[in-house]
Design an enzyme around this catalytic site. Structure first.
Site, PDB file in Angstrom:
ATOM      1  N   ASP A 184      -1.252  14.953  15.232  1.00  0.00           N
ATOM      2  CA  ASP A 184      -0.214  15.726  15.911  1.00  0.00           C
ATOM      3  C   ASP A 184      -0.827  16.948  16.579  1.00  0.00           C
ATOM      4  OD1 ASP A 184       1.759  13.988  15.009  1.00  0.00           O
ATOM      5  OD2 ASP A 184       2.079  15.146  13.160  1.00  0.00           O
ATOM      6  N   GLU A 220       1.286   5.587   0.693  1.00  0.00           N
ATOM      7  CA  GLU A 220       0.752   6.784   1.345  1.00  0.00           C
ATOM      8  C   GLU A 220       1.174   8.026   0.584  1.00  0.00           C
ATOM      9  OE1 GLU A 220       0.617   7.128   5.663  1.00  0.00           O
ATOM     10  OE2 GLU A 220       1.779   8.991   5.464  1.00  0.00           O
ATOM     11  N   THR A 222      -3.003  11.558   3.520  1.00  0.00           N
ATOM     12  CA  THR A 222      -2.859  12.115   4.859  1.00  0.00           C
ATOM     13  C   THR A 222      -3.781  13.306   5.079  1.00  0.00           C
ATOM     14  OG1 THR A 222      -1.024  13.557   4.208  1.00  0.00           O
ATOM     15  CG2 THR A 222      -0.465  11.349   4.981  1.00  0.00           C
ATOM     16  N   HIS A 251       3.736  -1.105   3.767  1.00  0.00           N
ATOM     17  CA  HIS A 251       3.115   0.198   3.530  1.00  0.00           C
ATOM     18  C   HIS A 251       4.240   1.198   3.275  1.00  0.00           C
ATOM     19  CE1 HIS A 251      -0.023   3.271   3.812  1.00  0.00           C
ATOM     20  NE2 HIS A 251       0.802   3.992   4.552  1.00  0.00           N
ATOM     21  N   HIS A 301      -7.165   9.496   5.634  1.00  0.00           N
ATOM     22  CA  HIS A 301      -6.735   9.749   7.010  1.00  0.00           C
ATOM     23  C   HIS A 301      -7.743  10.653   7.708  1.00  0.00           C
ATOM     24  CE1 HIS A 301      -2.209   8.652   6.918  1.00  0.00           C
ATOM     25  NE2 HIS A 301      -2.857   7.972   5.991  1.00  0.00           N
ATOM     26  N   SER A 353       0.870  -1.175   0.000  1.00  0.00           N
ATOM     27  CA  SER A 353       0.000   0.000   0.000  1.00  0.00           C
ATOM     28  C   SER A 353       0.903   1.220   0.000  1.00  0.00           C
ATOM     29  CB  SER A 353      -0.942   0.000   1.204  1.00  0.00           C
ATOM     30  OG  SER A 353      -0.219  -0.124   2.414  1.00  0.00           O
ATOM     31  N   PHE A 403      12.817  14.332  11.204  1.00  0.00           N
ATOM     32  CA  PHE A 403      11.477  13.838  11.503  1.00  0.00           C
ATOM     33  C   PHE A 403      11.542  12.635  12.442  1.00  0.00           C
ATOM     34  CE2 PHE A 403       7.651  11.320  10.698  1.00  0.00           C
ATOM     35  CZ  PHE A 403       6.681  12.275  10.968  1.00  0.00           C
TER      36      PHE A 403
END
Length: 301
Positions: free
Chosen positions: A113, A21, A52, A273, A81, A19, A223
């Protein structure tokens, strides 16, 4: 996982499933890059592609627009998302219903977040869903959605301990989560140790490894520091001194990601993913190494 020699993987016991993203574009140029990447990766027949979502109306609208276009113009199965951040239950429920009406049947449910970004304190909306498990239950109450959630092999940065973080995952599963997708990691032993602890808690949903091909090492390392993911010394050494050498960075990034996924396949993993960063080339190359082929290639074989 220490660095391993790049080699073909052994034939997996189960078919490889992937998958991808993506994130919603902010500019026409970014939109062109996104849809070029989707077009490139779509023939690999992913299980789903996720989009996202962030706090704020404009981000929500971009996410919805991207997901709706995926439904209209492709045969891909989109997963939208959704977070608890900066929205009341009524607002979130309205978004969930709009996804259902658009033909979306899969939601990635996240706490989200903090509004101030990673590293700042999270404050739930007074009239919103307080935790991810509440959001999962709310989504399931609205429609027969497939719901994916997040998992953290090195624990969520706000969790008191890894065991406490697994308690949170157990709550999400108890509320109806169907799948967990991990934060990215680079040491496969970390993933397998986590999987052992999760299974020991009676959590039996798929725990899908999240893989990030390193497009920009410095950005990824920054990150990772905020997300609680470790950067092995051997990985940093591979990218050392390549800040201005884009082409070599790409080659190193492809080799690192290929090594990781081949090792995971050799150890029994068959589902992945990929965090694409809206760029297809590295992800496409890795999927080729996993034995995935486009429809035209499969028909010609």
């Amino acid at each position: 996982m220490s660095p391993i020699a790049l080699r073909p993987s052994r034939q997996p016991s189960c078919p490889i499933r992937v998958s991808f993203e993506f994130f919603p574009p902010k500019t026409p140029e970014m939109e062109a890059t996104l849809w070029s990447s989707i077009e490139r990766l779509a023939p690999l027949n992913p299980q789903f592609v996720s989009v996202t979502y962030g706090a704020g109306g404009s981000t929500r609208e971009r996410t919805h627009a991207t997901v709706a276009r995926l439904v209209r113009e492709t045969r891909l199965k989109p997963a939208a998302h959704l977070t608890c951040v900066a929205a009341s239950k009524a607002e979130v429920d309205s978004v969930v219903r709009s996804y259902w009406e658009a033909g979306v049947r899969h939601v990635v449910a996240l706490r989200g977040d903090p509004v101030g970004g990673l590293g700042t304190a999270y404050e739930p909306h007074a009239e919103g869903y307080q935790r991810t498990c509440d959001l999962v239950a709310g989504i399931k109450a609205i429609g027969d959605f497939e719901v994916s959630v997040s998992a953290y092999p090195e624990k969520h940065p706000e969790a008191a301990s890894l065991d406490a973080d697994i308690d949170v995952l157990k709550e999400k599963v108890d509320c109806g989560a169907d799948r967990a997708i991990t934060q990215f990691f680079f040491d496969n032993d970390v993933y397998f140790r986590y999987l052992d602890r999760v299974r020991a808690r009676g959590i039996d949903i798929p725990i899908v490894p999240g893989i990030v091909p390193v497009q920009n090492f410095r950005q990824t390392a920054n990150f990772a520091a905020k997300a609680g993911a470790s950067i092995p010394a051997w990985l940093a050494a591979r990218f050392e001194g390549l800040e201005d050498d884009v082409e070599t960075r790409k080659l190193i990034a492809a080799a690192v990601a290929a090594e990781q996924v081949i090792d995971l396949v050799d150890r029994g993993v068959s589902e992945f993913h990929f965090y694409t960063m809206n760029r297809a080339d590295l992800v496409y190359a890795i999927c080729r190494l996993l034995g995935l082929r486009g429809e035209a290639e499969r028909a010609a074989a």
